[in-house]
Write a protein that holds these residues in place. Structure first.
Motif, PDB file in Angstrom:
ATOM      1  N   ARG A  26     -92.067 -77.735  11.615  1.00 22.46           N
ATOM      2  CA  ARG A  26     -91.107 -76.493  11.665  1.00 22.46           C
ATOM      3  C   ARG A  26     -89.831 -77.289  11.798  1.00 22.46           C
ATOM      4  NH1 ARG A  26     -94.362 -71.977   9.158  1.00 22.46           N
ATOM      5  NH2 ARG A  26     -91.823 -71.850   8.198  1.00 22.46           N
ATOM      6  N   ILE A  27     -89.338 -77.950  12.710  1.00 27.70           N
ATOM      7  CA  ILE A  27     -88.157 -77.946  13.160  1.00 27.70           C
ATOM      8  C   ILE A  27     -87.804 -79.574  12.831  1.00 27.70           C
ATOM      9  CG2 ILE A  27     -87.058 -79.260  14.922  1.00 27.70           C
ATOM     10  CD1 ILE A  27     -88.464 -77.267  16.337  1.00 27.70           C
ATOM     11  N   ILE A  28     -88.749 -80.313  12.227  1.00 31.42           N
ATOM     12  CA  ILE A  28     -88.315 -81.143  11.897  1.00 31.42           C
ATOM     13  C   ILE A  28     -88.222 -81.151   9.517  1.00 31.42           C
ATOM     14  CG2 ILE A  28     -89.302 -83.440  10.787  1.00 31.42           C
ATOM     15  CD1 ILE A  28     -90.681 -83.847  13.809  1.00 31.42           C
ATOM     16  N   GLU A  29     -89.413 -80.009   9.324  1.00 29.24           N
ATOM     17  CA  GLU A  29     -88.451 -79.809   8.033  1.00 29.24           C
ATOM     18  C   GLU A  29     -87.352 -79.216   7.970  1.00 29.24           C
ATOM     19  OE1 GLU A  29     -92.319 -76.991   6.714  1.00 29.24           O
ATOM     20  OE2 GLU A  29     -93.285 -78.984   7.593  1.00 29.24           O
ATOM     21  N   ASN A  30     -86.754 -78.603   8.798  1.00 26.96           N
ATOM     22  CA  ASN A  30     -85.647 -78.081   8.737  1.00 26.96           C
ATOM     23  C   ASN A  30     -84.606 -78.712   8.342  1.00 26.96           C
ATOM     24  OD1 ASN A  30     -85.982 -75.389   7.654  1.00 26.96           O
ATOM     25  ND2 ASN A  30     -84.968 -74.210   9.724  1.00 26.96           N
ATOM     26  N   LYS A  31     -84.383 -79.821   8.537  1.00 29.86           N
ATOM     27  CA  LYS A  31     -83.568 -81.280   8.870  1.00 29.86           C
ATOM     28  C   LYS A  31     -83.281 -81.344   7.489  1.00 29.86           C
ATOM     29  CE  LYS A  31     -82.153 -83.696  11.931  1.00 29.86           C
ATOM     30  NZ  LYS A  31     -81.081 -83.643  12.202  1.00 29.86           N
ATOM     31  N   LYS A  32     -83.952 -80.579   6.092  1.00 26.70           N
ATOM     32  CA  LYS A  32     -84.175 -81.117   5.331  1.00 26.70           C
ATOM     33  C   LYS A  32     -82.473 -79.601   4.594  1.00 26.70           C
ATOM     34  CE  LYS A  32     -88.175 -82.832   3.999  1.00 26.70           C
ATOM     35  NZ  LYS A  32     -89.604 -82.009   3.803  1.00 26.70           N
ATOM     36  N   LYS A  33     -83.098 -78.804   5.499  1.00 25.49           N
ATOM     37  CA  LYS A  33     -82.000 -77.369   5.134  1.00 25.49           C
ATOM     38  C   LYS A  33     -81.039 -77.341   5.741  1.00 25.49           C
ATOM     39  CE  LYS A  33     -83.937 -73.623   5.929  1.00 25.49           C
ATOM     40  NZ  LYS A  33     -84.900 -72.297   5.871  1.00 25.49           N
ATOM     41  N   ALA A  34     -80.858 -78.181   7.190  1.00 28.75           N
ATOM     42  CA  ALA A  34     -79.135 -77.577   7.774  1.00 28.75           C
ATOM     43  C   ALA A  34     -79.245 -79.339   8.501  1.00 28.75           C
ATOM     44  CB  ALA A  34     -79.227 -76.773   8.351  1.00 28.75           C
ATOM     45  N   ARG A  35     -77.079 -79.673   8.086  1.00 23.26           N
ATOM     46  CA  ARG A  35     -77.313 -81.051   9.203  1.00 23.26           C
ATOM     47  C   ARG A  35     -77.869 -80.374  10.302  1.00 23.26           C
ATOM     48  NH1 ARG A  35     -72.320 -82.939  10.453  1.00 23.26           N
ATOM     49  NH2 ARG A  35     -71.795 -80.181   9.688  1.00 23.26           N
ATOM     50  N   ARG A  36     -77.226 -79.329  11.143  1.00 22.65           N
ATOM     51  CA  ARG A  36     -77.933 -79.617  13.146  1.00 22.65           C
ATOM     52  C   ARG A  36     -78.597 -78.464  12.699  1.00 22.65           C
ATOM     53  NH1 ARG A  36     -71.591 -79.155  15.050  1.00 22.65           N
ATOM     54  NH2 ARG A  36     -71.320 -77.306  13.451  1.00 22.65           N
ATOM     55  N   ILE A  37     -79.382 -78.556  13.937  1.00 19.16           N
ATOM     56  CA  ILE A  37     -80.397 -77.701  14.498  1.00 19.16           C
ATOM     57  C   ILE A  37     -80.635 -78.026  15.727  1.00 19.16           C
ATOM     58  CG2 ILE A  37     -82.871 -77.494  14.458  1.00 19.16           C
ATOM     59  CD1 ILE A  37     -82.865 -78.321  12.192  1.00 19.16           C
ATOM     60  N   VAL A  38     -80.306 -76.316  16.029  1.00 20.88           N
ATOM     61  CA  VAL A  38     -80.516 -76.125  17.606  1.00 20.88           C
ATOM     62  C   VAL A  38     -81.808 -75.177  17.499  1.00 20.88           C
ATOM     63  CG1 VAL A  38     -79.463 -74.795  19.560  1.00 20.88           C
ATOM     64  CG2 VAL A  38     -78.224 -75.862  18.252  1.00 20.88           C
ATOM     65  N   VAL A  39     -83.451 -75.156  18.870  1.00 25.03           N
ATOM     66  CA  VAL A  39     -84.075 -74.434  18.898  1.00 25.03           C
ATOM     67  C   VAL A  39     -84.121 -74.014  20.312  1.00 25.03           C
ATOM     68  CG1 VAL A  39     -86.686 -74.165  19.158  1.00 25.03           C
ATOM     69  CG2 VAL A  39     -85.232 -76.247  17.565  1.00 25.03           C
ATOM     70  N   VAL A  40     -83.918 -72.432  20.311  1.00 24.44           N
ATOM     71  CA  VAL A  40     -84.595 -71.770  22.115  1.00 24.44           C
ATOM     72  C   VAL A  40     -86.138 -71.545  21.426  1.00 24.44           C
ATOM     73  CG1 VAL A  40     -84.131 -69.982  23.230  1.00 24.44           C
ATOM     74  CG2 VAL A  40     -81.917 -70.726  21.506  1.00 24.44           C
ATOM     75  N   ASN A  88     -91.869 -87.902  19.783  1.00 24.73           N
ATOM     76  CA  ASN A  88     -92.926 -88.563  18.709  1.00 24.73           C
ATOM     77  C   ASN A  88     -92.906 -88.579  17.675  1.00 24.73           C
ATOM     78  OD1 ASN A  88     -95.070 -90.317  21.021  1.00 24.73           O
ATOM     79  ND2 ASN A  88     -96.231 -88.407  19.708  1.00 24.73           N
ATOM     80  N   LYS A  89     -92.779 -87.587  17.474  1.00 27.34           N
ATOM     81  CA  LYS A  89     -92.600 -87.877  15.967  1.00 27.34           C
ATOM     82  C   LYS A  89     -90.788 -88.628  15.268  1.00 27.34           C
ATOM     83  CE  LYS A  89     -94.865 -83.664  15.268  1.00 27.34           C
ATOM     84  NZ  LYS A  89     -96.798 -83.824  14.840  1.00 27.34           N
ATOM     85  N   SER A  90     -90.548 -88.980  16.115  1.00 28.25           N
ATOM     86  CA  SER A  90     -89.829 -90.064  15.414  1.00 28.25           C
ATOM     87  C   SER A  90     -88.161 -89.548  15.200  1.00 28.25           C
ATOM     88  CB  SER A  90     -90.265 -91.110  14.298  1.00 28.25           C
ATOM     89  OG  SER A  90     -91.478 -91.618  14.764  1.00 28.25           O
ATOM     90  N   HIS A  91     -88.305 -88.231  15.356  1.00 27.97           N
ATOM     91  CA  HIS A  91     -86.149 -87.728  15.830  1.00 27.97           C
ATOM     92  C   HIS A  91     -85.957 -87.717  16.772  1.00 27.97           C
ATOM     93  CE1 HIS A  91     -86.856 -86.525  10.794  1.00 27.97           C
ATOM     94  NE2 HIS A  91     -88.182 -86.841  11.548  1.00 27.97           N
ATOM     95  N   ASP A  92     -85.253 -87.745  16.874  1.00 31.32           N
ATOM     96  CA  ASP A  92     -84.316 -87.644  17.922  1.00 31.32           C
ATOM     97  C   ASP A  92     -83.812 -86.257  18.536  1.00 31.32           C
ATOM     98  OD1 ASP A  92     -82.981 -89.359  20.045  1.00 31.32           O
ATOM     99  OD2 ASP A  92     -81.505 -90.166  19.221  1.00 31.32           O
TER     100      ASP A  92
END
Ligand code: ASP
Ligand code: MG
Length: 405
Positions: A26-40, A88-92
């Motif tokens: 879900r987090i990686i998918e959101n990369k299409k919606k926003a430039r920057r992502i912070v997760v809590v 592990n899904k190749s995202h930093d």
């Protein structure tokens, strides 16, 4: 494309490996919606409860600093595993504890308030195009000790970070698809609410709905953070929580809530002299007992009764204290009823629609439900009733106020 989204995953959304992998997707998918992502993230599943139990196996009164040291570990498990899953899904991605994220808090231990946020490391990592994962529910206090922010505090971390980082949106991922008009387990006609105001959410949280931590809503309101409550496990649109918009006022009642964790206490035949109420409630406040509804009967022959409600969890503490107070104040005695519950209706439309209270009382009386106590605010009406009547009252109010689907 949005600039920044804060995503918060509750314990049920990271309870096991499969769910952590789902959150990572879900987090990686959101990369299409926003430039920057912070997760809590919260601690996995019921880990916080389990840790409290562990501490209580050792001592009845754990040292609160050590308690925070213990509780903060739950969230640390989640951030590390989630960050690994994303990598592990190749995202930093990189994880930070509350203190590393620059979340500063005050006292007391186990329910500290956030005092300031200095997100230096977060901003650096975002600049390096990393997805940032932050441990919810924790911060650093002035003594440089780790502290927690009160149960459900990950919501507060998420909203406060969204405010500090000027996020476009704060998404709260949970195991339900949004905020409902009432609890679907009690009333199957409950429906998801599209949009609701901060004030309504606050009243709902205060009257028994367990969607988000109340303090996090206060902070969202103060800094105008737009929240979406949605499910980790479906793509459905969730519920938007925002400032009041015009169309909300057309809905007189937006939700029906209930709270079974209630006891009604009465002190009988208190002398009717100035200062008596202050003495009763001052005594309770000193012991940190939260009082909800209060009713004082009108005086007859120089005496009156005072009744009020507390949560059931406080009964053991309250009863001996109140009996002592009653003796000292020369009242006749104390009685209580722990078979009561509170049902409430909430809606900003109440402000501009008269007659809502009488409608509520009519719907309850049509069901033969007796009302013990009533309290109101500008956008909420609550009644204390017998707890065996909760289900039918909720259903009657839900259908009476036209919330059934
Ligand atoms: N894990 C903490 C709790 O269960 C914080 C949270 O879930 O928001 O209260
Ligand atoms: Mg939790």
């Amino acid at each position: 494309m949005m600039d920044l989204i804060v995503m918060k995953f509750g314990g049920s959304s990271v309870a096991n490996t499969e769910k952590i992998l789902n959150a990572a997707n879900r987090i990686i998918e959101n990369k299409k919606k926003a430039r920057r992502i912070v997760v809590v993230v919260s601690a996995p599943g019921d880990m916080t409860d389990d840790l409290i139990e562990k501490a209580n196996e050792i001592t009845e009164k754990p040292n609160e600093r050590e308690m925070d040291m213990l509780l903060a570990t739950g969230e640390q498990i989640s951030i590390a595993l989630l960050s690994m899953a994303i990598n592990n899904k190749s995202h930093d991605s990189i994880s930070f504890t509350g203190p590393q994220a620059g979340i500063y808090a005050g006292y007391p231990h186990t329910k500290a308030r956030i005092t300031k946020i200095m997100p230096v490391k977060i901003l650096q990592a975002l600049k390096q195009n990393k997805i940032v994962i932050v441990a919810g529910f924790q911060g650093l206090n002035p003594n440089e000790d780790i502290t927690t922010l009160g149960r459900g505090g990950s919501d507060l971390t998420a909203v406060a970070l969204a405010a500090a980082l000027k996020a476009d949106l704060c998404e709260i991922y949970t195991d339900v698809t949004g905020v409902y008009t009432t609890d679907p387990r009690v009333c199957s006609a409950a429906t998801k609410i599209d949009q609701i105001s901060y004030d309504e959410m606050l009243e709902m949280a205060g009257s028994g709905a367990q969607v988000m931590q109340a303090r996090s809503i206060e902070v969202a309101k103060k800094f105008n953070v737009i929240i979406e409550v949605k499910s980790s496990f479906s793509k459905e649109k969730g519920t938007i929580i925002s400032g009041e918009v015009k169309k909300m006022e057309e809905v007189v009642v937006s939700s029906v809530t209930f709270d079974r964790n209630q006891v009604k206490m009465s002190v009988l035949d208190l002398p009717d002299v100035p200062g008596i109420a202050a003495k009763v409630f001052g005594g309770l406040a000193k012991e940190n007992i939260n009082v909800d509804m209060i009713i004082q009967s009108s005086a007859r022959d120089g005496f009156n009764d005072i009744s009020f409600t507390i949560s059931r969890t406080d009964l053991k503490k309250t009863l001996p204290l109140l009996r002592k107070l009653s003796k000292k104040l020369k009242a006749q005695g104390v009685i209580y009823d722990d078979k009561v519950a509170k049902v409430s209706i909430v809606g900003v439309g109440m402000k501009s629609h008269p007659g809502v209270a009488s409608d509520m009382f009519n719907y309850l009386s049509d069901e033969g439900v007796n009302i013990h106590m009533i309290s109101t605010s500008e956008i909420k009406i609550s009644c204390i009733i017998n707890d065996k009547n909760v289900d039918k009252s909720v259903k009657a109010l839900h259908s009476g106020f036209k919330l059934d689907k």
